[in-house]
Scaffold this motif. Structure first.
Motif, PDB file in Angstrom:
ATOM      1  N   LYS A  99       0.832  -1.198   0.000  1.00  0.00           N
ATOM      2  CA  LYS A  99       0.000   0.000   0.000  1.00  0.00           C
ATOM      3  C   LYS A  99       0.866   1.247   0.000  1.00  0.00           C
ATOM      4  O   LYS A  99       2.044   1.207   0.348  1.00  0.00           O
ATOM      5  CB  LYS A  99      -0.941  -0.012   1.203  1.00  0.00           C
ATOM      6  CG  LYS A  99      -1.950  -1.154   1.152  1.00  0.00           C
ATOM      7  CD  LYS A  99      -2.892  -1.113   2.339  1.00  0.00           C
ATOM      8  CE  LYS A  99      -3.897  -2.256   2.266  1.00  0.00           C
ATOM      9  NZ  LYS A  99      -4.830  -2.249   3.428  1.00  0.00           N
ATOM     10  N   SER A 100       0.251   2.379  -0.365  1.00  0.00           N
ATOM     11  CA  SER A 100       1.053   3.573  -0.627  1.00  0.00           C
ATOM     12  C   SER A 100       1.360   4.419   0.601  1.00  0.00           C
ATOM     13  O   SER A 100       2.340   5.140   0.627  1.00  0.00           O
ATOM     14  CB  SER A 100       0.341   4.459  -1.665  1.00  0.00           C
ATOM     15  OG  SER A 100      -0.960   4.789  -1.208  1.00  0.00           O
ATOM     16  N   ASN A 101       0.518   4.375   1.612  1.00  0.00           N
ATOM     17  CA  ASN A 101       0.719   5.295   2.726  1.00  0.00           C
ATOM     18  C   ASN A 101       1.766   4.765   3.713  1.00  0.00           C
ATOM     19  O   ASN A 101       1.730   3.604   4.104  1.00  0.00           O
ATOM     20  CB  ASN A 101      -0.607   5.534   3.474  1.00  0.00           C
ATOM     21  CG  ASN A 101      -1.251   4.247   3.944  1.00  0.00           C
ATOM     22  OD1 ASN A 101      -1.254   3.254   3.223  1.00  0.00           O
ATOM     23  ND2 ASN A 101      -1.795   4.241   5.140  1.00  0.00           N
ATOM     24  N   LYS A 103       3.542   5.455   7.499  1.00  0.00           N
ATOM     25  CA  LYS A 103       3.356   6.140   8.770  1.00  0.00           C
ATOM     26  C   LYS A 103       4.718   6.473   9.366  1.00  0.00           C
ATOM     27  O   LYS A 103       5.734   5.882   9.000  1.00  0.00           O
ATOM     28  CB  LYS A 103       2.535   5.278   9.721  1.00  0.00           C
ATOM     29  CG  LYS A 103       1.159   4.913   9.173  1.00  0.00           C
ATOM     30  CD  LYS A 103       0.274   4.334  10.260  1.00  0.00           C
ATOM     31  CE  LYS A 103      -1.077   3.878   9.715  1.00  0.00           C
ATOM     32  NZ  LYS A 103      -1.720   4.766   8.781  1.00  0.00           N
ATOM     33  N   GLU A 157       9.177  13.392   0.645  1.00  0.00           N
ATOM     34  CA  GLU A 157       8.463  12.852  -0.510  1.00  0.00           C
ATOM     35  C   GLU A 157       9.108  13.284  -1.821  1.00  0.00           C
ATOM     36  O   GLU A 157       9.651  14.382  -1.930  1.00  0.00           O
ATOM     37  CB  GLU A 157       7.004  13.308  -0.469  1.00  0.00           C
ATOM     38  CG  GLU A 157       6.111  12.581  -1.456  1.00  0.00           C
ATOM     39  CD  GLU A 157       4.640  12.896  -1.241  1.00  0.00           C
ATOM     40  OE1 GLU A 157       3.798  12.241  -1.888  1.00  0.00           O
ATOM     41  OE2 GLU A 157       4.325  13.793  -0.427  1.00  0.00           O
TER      42      GLU A 157
END
Length: 443
Positions: A99-101, A103, A157
């Motif tokens: 998945k992309s997210n 934490k 990012e």
């Protein structure tokens, strides 16, 4: 040629479509043409070069608008120059999740893998499968910035090209796997995921490796269980794609009774195989199926004992064993995953207690087991893909014979090393894959 010096990137808008280099840089690398190919990761493009009187010899001036991804100017780089191609890097990707997210706590885990960043340089970025754009051949992710003002800003990012090398830690879709292999060649590790059944199939075709694995077979029906239980004192039923000991069941036959033990140590007994199968059919629900594996008895004070061997490739591209941990399960437990442990020891100390021997003899036993595991390291690379970071779970029986129970070729836990305060070994295990990833880039 590769230059071991560190280089800086300078961006200027007015550079437009040209690269600025100092006179000494041009002479040092014998750049005779006014046109060079700039290579960054798997991306490349031709640029005109202009000699600059203001740039230092360790700085490369680039037109920001013509670099279609993130190449941070706040990092230091290395370069390779060959046949009028300037390769800036290294660009190293870590494929960490599907998945992309991400934490914040996940970034924190990866800080420890880059404690030796000063020896790596370039861009090291984290990404997920979801962040890979096959059409653009770019990857959305987060790069490590060792110069960040605070810990929360260490991962920033960006959009990156396909990297020079990839440390792959998760299973991905076949179409993406094929795309990356086509574009990057043999610079992706651990390139292919393999499960327990595939490991057995490959090893059973090699005379030396086959001797090191318990007999195993794919579970299809009741006859498979009956046959295995008649042949062996204990049989383990394991999910083919299981992790952390979840879903493992042991079956034994004693005094015409079938005894089932689950991962929590709970036992149930049945008078017949039919009753046993009625029970098992309610438990064996994993959609990927199960493997039946011969049980290898190994007890220390009535507690199941096994060993974890950490194998990695180093910056010389050689397999090495980084260390060993002995794991003693709680009484009646059939697995030695962290939550089921009653004790942890260094590999040498565990051998001493298990065989009542001294440190020198214990090390001889460990060395022989390492040699055995090396046989399988070489075999799985030959038959299954490119690997550089795997873990063996091993039993050493009363005759000091090696039995390889499982090999983890994805994410594995390191809590045991923390509990043992093996911080030097832990640091080596965390940082070595990044060193190997750099070695694959040839920087």
């Amino acid at each position: 040629m590769v230059n071991l010096k560190k280089y800086n990137i300078l961006y200027k808008k007015y550079y437009k479509r040209k690269i600025r280099l100092s006179k000494n840089f041009i002479q040092e690398f014998n750049l005779t043409s006014k046109v060079v190919t700039l290579k960054i990761g798997q991306w490349s493009k031709q640029f005109n070069i202009i000699e600059s009187n203001v740039l230092s010899d360790d700085t490369i001036g680039l037109p920001k608008s013509k670099i279609p991804f993130t190449l941070p100017a706040n990092l230091t780089y290395e370069i390779k120059v060959e046949d009028n191609m300037i390769h800036i890097g290294p660009i190293i990707g870590i494929l960490a999740k599907q998945k992309s997210n991400f934490k914040q706590y996940e970034f924190k885990k990866y800080n420890s893998r880059l404690r030796n960043y000063n020896e790596i340089n370039g861009v090291v970025f984290l990404c997920s499968e979801a962040g890979i754009n096959m059409e653009e051949r770019t990857i959305k992710g987060y790069y490590y910035n060792p110069n960040a003002r605070n810990k929360k800003m260490k991962w920033q990012e960006g959009i990156f090209p396909y990297p020079d090398s990839f440390f792959k830690r998760v299973r991905i879709q076949k179409v993406l796997q094929k795309e990356l292999l086509n574009q990057m060649g043999d610079t992706i590790f651990n390139s292919h995921y393999f499960d327990k059944l595939k490991l057995w199939e490959v090893c059973s075709g090699d005379s030396e490796a086959k001797k090191l694995l318990p007999e195993s077979r794919f579970y299809k029906n009741q006859e498979d269980i009956e046959d295995m239980v008649e042949k062996h004192d204990q049989v383990y039923i394991k999910p083919i794609r299981g992790m952390q000991g979840i879903g493992i069941i042991r079956i034994e036959k004693k005094d015409d009774q079938y005894i089932i033990t689950d991962g929590e140590g709970n036992k149930v007994k049945f008078p017949s195989i039919n009753n046993t199968m009625d029970y098992l059919n309610t438990k064996l629900t994993n959609k990927h199926g199960y493997i039946l594996q011969q049980g290898i008895p190994t007890l220390y004070k009535d507690k199941h004992t096994d060993f974890r061997f950490y194998f990695q490739k180093n910056k010389n591209k050689e397999w090495i064993c980084q260390g060993t941990v002995g794991r003693v399960a709680k009484e009646n437990r059939i697995v030695t995953n962290y939550k089921h442990l009653s004790g942890l020891l260094s590999g040498n100390k565990a051998i001493q207690l298990l065989f009542q021997t001294d440190s020198n003899h214990a090390q001889e036993i460990l060395n022989k087991t390492i040699e055995d595991c090396m046989i399988i390291c070489q075999l799985i690379e030959k038959e299954m893909g490119h690997y550089g970071d795997i873990v063996f779970d091993v039993v050493i029986d009363e005759n000091k014979k090696t039995w390889v129970l499982e090999i983890n070729n994805r994410i594995y836990g390191l809590k045991s090393l923390q509990r043992l305060k093996k911080f030097k070994m832990l640091r080596k295990i965390l940082t070595t894959p990044i060193e190997y990833a750099k070695a694959l880039t040839n920087f």
